[in-house]
Design a protein around this motif. Sequence first.
Motif, PDB file in Angstrom:
ATOM      1  N   TRP A 336       0.829  -1.197   0.000  1.00 47.42           N
ATOM      2  CA  TRP A 336       0.000   0.000   0.000  1.00 47.42           C
ATOM      3  C   TRP A 336       0.868   1.254   0.000  1.00 47.42           C
ATOM      4  CZ3 TRP A 336      -4.206   1.669  -1.837  1.00 47.42           C
ATOM      5  CH2 TRP A 336      -4.579   2.989  -1.551  1.00 47.42           C
ATOM      6  N   GLU A 340       0.358   3.983  -2.785  1.00 50.90           N
ATOM      7  CA  GLU A 340      -0.489   5.084  -2.326  1.00 50.90           C
ATOM      8  C   GLU A 340      -0.432   6.334  -3.196  1.00 50.90           C
ATOM      9  OE1 GLU A 340      -0.064   6.051   1.765  1.00 50.90           O
ATOM     10  OE2 GLU A 340      -2.009   7.080   1.777  1.00 50.90           O
ATOM     11  N   GLY A 344      -3.968   6.468  -4.307  1.00 52.97           N
ATOM     12  CA  GLY A 344      -4.538   6.905  -3.034  1.00 52.97           C
ATOM     13  C   GLY A 344      -5.842   7.679  -3.187  1.00 52.97           C
ATOM     14  N   ARG A 352      -8.782  -0.250   0.913  1.00 57.10           N
ATOM     15  CA  ARG A 352      -7.358  -0.359   0.603  1.00 57.10           C
ATOM     16  C   ARG A 352      -6.841  -1.791   0.664  1.00 57.10           C
ATOM     17  NH1 ARG A 352      -4.905   4.965   3.647  1.00 57.10           N
ATOM     18  NH2 ARG A 352      -5.748   6.416   2.113  1.00 57.10           N
TER      19      ARG A 352
END
Length: 471
Positions: A336, A340, A344, A352
């Motif tokens: 992640w 991101e 994001g 997520r």
Amino acid sequence: MTTTICKTRFAPSPTGYLHLGNVRTALFNALLARRRQGRFLLRVEDTDRERSRPEYVAALLEDLRWLGLDWQEGPDIGGPHPPYAQSERTAIYADYYQRLEETNQVYPCFCTPAELALSRKTQLAAGRPPRYAGTCARLNVAEQQARCDRGLQPTLRFRTPVGQKVQFTDLARGPQQFASDDIGDFIIRRADGGPQFFFANAVDDALMGVTHLLRGEDHLSNTPRQLLLLEALHLPAPHYGHLALIVGADSGPLSKREGHFSVRELRSSGYLPEALLNYLARLGHSYEHDHWMPLAELAENFALERLGRAPAHYDEAQLLHWQSEAVQRAAPEQLWVWLESAVGKEVPITCREAFVAAVRPNIRFPADAVFWAERLFGAELALSEDSRALIAQTDSAFFSHALAAYAEYGAVYQPLMDDLKRRTGVKGKALFMPLRAALTGELHGPELARILTLVPADLARRRLEAAGRPV
Ligand code: GLU
């Protein structure tokens, strides 16, 4: 009996960003130290005042840390032999120049670059290897003084012993032998007072207790000079190893297209550190097993006997292979963080984890995840050519049934599919491909069950409706 602990080092010159070649040198030294439960030291060789820059020092520390190559001594963390930047070691070098002066093993040389170039040309023309002709070796003190009085700035030359063989066993290439007569007297301090590479590098390795070092084979011819210097100074010599260079597919030097990348460039294009480590550890070194390994395992299985002597060919397909492996093995949180900045905005916070789990098998770079984020969450869905064709071939009633099943079971995969099967009487591919096409606009991609949980309900409904509408 005391055993000397293995200490290796990486000694970059901060005149640019780390690229694949020098980061491989760093890695091999780090692996060797770990393999032998030793220490890995970082020394900044910034004696070239014009080309060395503080931002390159900062960048190389950051790049090495990003790769996970921790050092136990270095400019940022100190250690028992400070300072770890050569620009701060001038007084130490002065001391060792003096020792050589006191024992008459060096002399000032007033030859100008033009004179040296001429002498080199004459020797080459006569078919002899060029080496210093010894002009200034024979000056007496008065002659030296007279030249200094004229304002000439001498270099300092080492008096290479005559008729000696310099032998050592290279950690990578085995026994090596050089004749001191082929080397000639060489400069160890420049006219501006700065230390010559050979000198500072050898003195520092000895004083810092370096026992083993691996470096590029372009340094092989420096090694006999350094061994002679260390002997003259009664300093211990490390074991030197010279790594075959990394070359492009055509065996020439690496071009930009063929891998002359800085670590920063590779990082910003989305490579994971573990991908570079697994790739580089096999560039000029072979492992028994070809599986992906974390750093500790790469170190455990690192062996000097497995270093290659032939040039190592850069191969982008291999690097991409290790990148895929690294993506499949990274921890979800690490993935992640990696994704991101690319996705994001598009991926809702609550999704997520599920997003990472869904797209992981389908991505190699963050840009690939952007593709899926757009298809899973984007307000406008662009259908691929083959999805459009499949939807057109599918009876529009299929999508009305899908909407009804979705209204009944939502994104709960198995009951939803069972219900749709019942309503339409189709199964297998004919069941899930039109659904996949309608929901993502693609016929390939993450598992359908995961797609269903990710696509927001209102979007899913709109997409199913749109697919059922006649074109
Ligand atoms: N500063 C030198 C270089 O970057 C180090 C060479 C060596 O490892 O001895 O090429």
